[in-house]
Design an enzyme around this catalytic site. Sequence first.
Site, PDB file in Angstrom:
ATOM      1  N   SER A   1       0.848  -1.187   0.000  1.00 47.55           N
ATOM      2  CA  SER A   1       0.000   0.000   0.000  1.00 47.55           C
ATOM      3  C   SER A   1       0.880   1.232   0.000  1.00 47.55           C
ATOM      4  O   SER A   1       2.026   1.190   0.455  1.00 47.55           O
ATOM      5  CB  SER A   1      -0.868   0.012   1.264  1.00 47.55           C
TER       6      SER A   1
ATOM      7  N   TYR B   1      -2.271  -0.500  10.438  1.00 46.71           N
ATOM      8  CA  TYR B   1      -2.256  -0.795   8.990  1.00 46.71           C
ATOM      9  C   TYR B   1      -0.953  -0.318   8.364  1.00 46.71           C
ATOM     10  O   TYR B   1      -0.306  -1.042   7.598  1.00 46.71           O
ATOM     11  CB  TYR B   1      -3.457  -0.109   8.330  1.00 46.71           C
TER      12      TYR B   1
HETATM   13  P1  NAP Z   1     -11.348  -5.528  -0.061  1.00 51.87           P
HETATM   14  O1  NAP Z   1     -12.284  -4.939  -1.017  1.00 51.87           O
HETATM   15  O2  NAP Z   1     -11.645  -5.431   1.390  1.00 51.87           O
HETATM   16  O3  NAP Z   1     -11.094  -7.079  -0.444  1.00 51.87           O
HETATM   17  C1  NAP Z   1     -10.238  -7.857   0.334  1.00 51.87           C
HETATM   18  C2  NAP Z   1     -10.643  -9.312   0.240  1.00 51.87           C
HETATM   19  O4  NAP Z   1      -9.765 -10.043   1.123  1.00 51.87           O
HETATM   20  C3  NAP Z   1     -12.080  -9.551   0.725  1.00 51.87           C
HETATM   21  O5  NAP Z   1     -12.719 -10.438  -0.123  1.00 51.87           O
HETATM   22  C4  NAP Z   1     -11.868 -10.137   2.118  1.00 51.87           C
HETATM   23  O6  NAP Z   1     -12.884 -11.025   2.493  1.00 51.87           O
HETATM   24  C5  NAP Z   1     -10.563 -10.899   1.916  1.00 51.87           C
HETATM   25  N1  NAP Z   1      -9.926 -11.207   3.189  1.00 51.87           N
HETATM   26  C6  NAP Z   1      -9.912 -10.477   4.340  1.00 51.87           C
HETATM   27  N2  NAP Z   1      -9.255 -11.142   5.293  1.00 51.87           N
HETATM   28  C7  NAP Z   1      -8.857 -12.317   4.747  1.00 51.87           C
HETATM   29  C8  NAP Z   1      -8.168 -13.432   5.249  1.00 51.87           C
HETATM   30  N3  NAP Z   1      -7.759 -13.508   6.523  1.00 51.87           N
HETATM   31  N4  NAP Z   1      -7.915 -14.479   4.409  1.00 51.87           N
HETATM   32  C9  NAP Z   1      -8.342 -14.434   3.140  1.00 51.87           C
HETATM   33  N5  NAP Z   1      -9.017 -13.409   2.599  1.00 51.87           N
HETATM   34  C10 NAP Z   1      -9.272 -12.365   3.415  1.00 51.87           C
HETATM   35  O7  NAP Z   1      -9.892  -4.917  -0.243  1.00 51.87           O
HETATM   36  P2  NAP Z   1      -9.145  -4.274  -1.510  1.00 51.87           P
HETATM   37  O8  NAP Z   1      -9.347  -2.811  -1.446  1.00 51.87           O
HETATM   38  O9  NAP Z   1      -9.470  -5.023  -2.753  1.00 51.87           O
HETATM   39  O10 NAP Z   1      -7.643  -4.531  -1.052  1.00 51.87           O
HETATM   40  C11 NAP Z   1      -6.844  -5.594  -1.556  1.00 51.87           C
HETATM   41  C12 NAP Z   1      -5.426  -5.388  -1.073  1.00 51.87           C
HETATM   42  O11 NAP Z   1      -4.968  -4.107  -1.502  1.00 51.87           O
HETATM   43  C13 NAP Z   1      -5.266  -5.398   0.442  1.00 51.87           C
HETATM   44  O12 NAP Z   1      -4.051  -6.014   0.777  1.00 51.87           O
HETATM   45  C14 NAP Z   1      -5.229  -3.927   0.797  1.00 51.87           C
HETATM   46  O13 NAP Z   1      -4.534  -3.681   2.010  1.00 51.87           O
HETATM   47  C15 NAP Z   1      -4.502  -3.377  -0.406  1.00 51.87           C
HETATM   48  N6  NAP Z   1      -4.736  -1.941  -0.657  1.00 51.87           N
HETATM   49  C16 NAP Z   1      -5.961  -1.472  -0.996  1.00 51.87           C
HETATM   50  C17 NAP Z   1      -6.108  -0.127  -1.280  1.00 51.87           C
HETATM   51  C18 NAP Z   1      -7.411   0.491  -1.721  1.00 51.87           C
HETATM   52  O14 NAP Z   1      -7.443   1.717  -1.884  1.00 51.87           O
HETATM   53  N7  NAP Z   1      -8.466  -0.265  -1.943  1.00 51.87           N
HETATM   54  C19 NAP Z   1      -5.015   0.730  -1.189  1.00 51.87           C
HETATM   55  C20 NAP Z   1      -3.789   0.226  -0.825  1.00 51.87           C
HETATM   56  C21 NAP Z   1      -3.663  -1.127  -0.582  1.00 51.87           C
HETATM   57  P3  NAP Z   1     -14.127 -10.468   3.357  1.00 51.87           P
HETATM   58  O15 NAP Z   1     -14.763  -9.389   2.544  1.00 51.87           O
HETATM   59  O16 NAP Z   1     -14.986 -11.678   3.558  1.00 51.87           O
HETATM   60  O17 NAP Z   1     -13.560  -9.944   4.635  1.00 51.87           O
END
Ligand code: NAP
Length: 258
Positions: free
Chosen positions: A142, A154
């Site tokens: 991130s 985080y």
């Molecule tokens: P998201 O929409 O919350 O999707 C994350 C997925 O991971 C969800 O399906 C969630 O399942 C699943 N998950 C959570 N805990 C888990 C576990 N213990 N084992 C397996 N799966 C698990 O997040 P996203 O925004 O797509 O983010 C994806 C990655 O990018 C993450 O690592 C996040 O930190 C990083 N990131 C995101 C952003 C952003 O702006 N979106 C920015 C920087 C970094 P549930 O929904 O059932 O909990």
Amino acid sequence: MVSLQLDGRTVVVTGAGQGQGAAEARMLVEAGARVIATDLAADMPAGLAVVSSTSPGALVYRQLNVSDASGWSDLAQWIRSQGWQVDGLVNNAGITQRSRLLDASVADLQNVYEVNVAGVLLGIQTLAPLMASSSAIVNVGSVAGLTAHYPEAYTASKWALRGLSQVAAMELGPRGIRVNSVHPGFIETPMTASAKAEFRQATMAETPLGRTGSVEEVAGVVLFLLSPLSSFVTGAEIPVDGGQSGHGGAKSVSDAMR
Ligand code: NAP
């Protein structure tokens, strides 16, 4: 040959049920990969069901909590039972935690580390033995891991992930396994849907491209890092953030001087 195609390659994606993980799984299937999409849900999430049956690759879904070592072992055993090796691993699953410095508890830190750091370590430890030379791992960090960001647990977890990625790149390089990380800025996903409007506005003000990013814009970089086009790239940390982390705080000064 210049190609982003992943035909005949098997790639595991964690947290693939929605958001960036689902987009990565869909794009990798489009590129011809056999994708093992994993997430917490027992059944295949709806966002993955839309992968077209005419896509060049294929998608199978497996339940996996990345914090659960025995779940990883079961997944590895199942992959072996199919007669497959693993050519790619996308450690995408992650959780956010928004408590600030003076409020963050040790439990907050532990909960976030269990998924964002330990989950990645377990994935690498379990699947690297199934990987041959020319395999690739992509860890999803991130912009929080490149800056002070603001939520304590985080931010610390994403900095820790950078250290883990660099050690893995060094240790697995001699086996021909590449390890890189991508560092998204504000990407429109269910995770950021719950972010405050002030956070969205302030982030866009710090982003030279002046907008938020899409899940496909992250998936494209992940695809590149899994493909042979990046065959000499390992230990790289690639921001996918519209320039947010690159200016080191100079943007507000630059804007003020226009
Ligand atoms: P998201 O929409 O919350 O999707 C994350 C997925 O991971 C969800 O399906 C969630 O399942 C699943 N998950 C959570 N805990 C888990 C576990 N213990 N084992 C397996 N799966 C698990 O997040 P996203 O925004 O797509 O983010 C994806 C990655 O990018 C993450 O690592 C996040 O930190 C990083 N990131 C995101 C952003 C952003 O702006 N979106 C920015 C920087 C970094 P549930 O929904 O059932 O909990």
